[in-house]
Design an enzyme around this catalytic site. Sequence first.
Site, PDB file in Angstrom:
ATOM      1  CG  ASN A   1      -2.161  -0.883   0.976  1.00  0.00           C
ATOM      2  OD1 ASN A   1      -3.084  -0.485   0.270  1.00  0.00           O
ATOM      3  ND2 ASN A   1      -2.151  -2.076   1.518  1.00  0.00           N
TER       4      ASN A   1
ATOM      5  CG  HIS B   1     -10.028  -3.735   7.819  1.00  0.00           C
ATOM      6  ND1 HIS B   1      -9.200  -4.312   8.759  1.00  0.00           N
ATOM      7  CD2 HIS B   1     -11.064  -4.587   7.647  1.00  0.00           C
ATOM      8  CE1 HIS B   1      -9.742  -5.472   9.145  1.00  0.00           C
ATOM      9  NE2 HIS B   1     -10.861  -5.652   8.480  1.00  0.00           N
TER      10      HIS B   1
HETATM   11  C1  GRF Z   1      -2.928  -5.964   3.631  1.00  0.00           C
HETATM   12  O1  GRF Z   1      -3.708  -7.135   3.704  1.00  0.00           O
HETATM   13  C2  GRF Z   1      -3.766  -4.819   4.042  1.00  0.00           C
HETATM   14  O2  GRF Z   1      -5.120  -5.097   3.894  1.00  0.00           O
HETATM   15  C3  GRF Z   1      -3.550  -4.657   5.479  1.00  0.00           C
HETATM   16  O3  GRF Z   1      -2.209  -5.076   5.689  1.00  0.00           O
HETATM   17  C4  GRF Z   1      -1.853  -6.043   4.679  1.00  0.00           C
HETATM   18  C5  GRF Z   1      -0.477  -5.769   4.165  1.00  0.00           C
HETATM   19  O4  GRF Z   1      -0.488  -4.645   3.380  1.00  0.00           O
HETATM   20  N1  GRF Z   1      -3.846  -3.285   5.820  1.00  0.00           N
HETATM   21  P1  GRF Z   1       0.884  -4.062   2.768  1.00  0.00           P
HETATM   22  O5  GRF Z   1       1.239  -4.900   1.579  1.00  0.00           O
HETATM   23  O6  GRF Z   1       1.946  -4.171   3.860  1.00  0.00           O
HETATM   24  O7  GRF Z   1       0.549  -2.661   2.409  1.00  0.00           O
END
Ligand code: GRF
Length: 201
Positions: A16, A111
């Site tokens: 993200n 989320h």
């Molecule tokens: C993802 O499943 C997201 O939904 C949650 O944390 C997990 C890892 O996300 N918020 P990222 O690849 O570390 O951004």
Amino acid sequence: MERLNIAVLVSGGGSNLQAIIDALQDELNQTSIKCVISNRKEAFGLKRAEKYGIDAHYFGLGNFPDAKERTRQMLQLLKRYNVDLIVLAGYLAILEESFIEAFKGRIINIHPSLLPKYGGQGYYGAKVHEAVIAAGEKYSGATTHFVDKGVDTGRIIYQAKIEVKEGDTPETLAQRVLREEHRLIVKTVKDIQERVVLIGN
Ligand code: GRF
């Protein structure tokens, strides 16, 4: 329009965070990532930050075992960077109430479910998708929301809805939801950048 200064908090892979970094040249061209913070020293998200020359900081049990001191030090750093918005992107540590207070209305989270369903204590990562599939849900998706003192309970900002496909496993569903998350987190930060979504109130 004055720039939006953000800090991104991660605990894992940071995909993200990467989506936000990738958007800095266009949709998020009025946004600056002032720093990335993780509660896990080996979080790949920290390496992603370093690769783009973004200050990366570890605040965890290893260097700040006392939660109150850890919070104080994090707040001091964030104030030094003049951060307007905190983005929790896969951040799995619980934030102290004093932290939430200090950034009231200025912390968002992403989320991997259609909150309020499959949110709260115990619903994180693969556990969310396992529960969605076990319940035979027809839809799932992602939610961005403001962070309050509860877990995944703050005011919802945006949601992206996808179908749960026949034969979906938690892994295949997680992959499709994650793609929606990347789109949604950028849209949410963009609309905050452009004051379409207001913060701090
Ligand atoms: C993802 O499943 C997201 O939904 C949650 O944390 C997990 C890892 O996300 N918020 P990222 O690849 O570390 O951004």
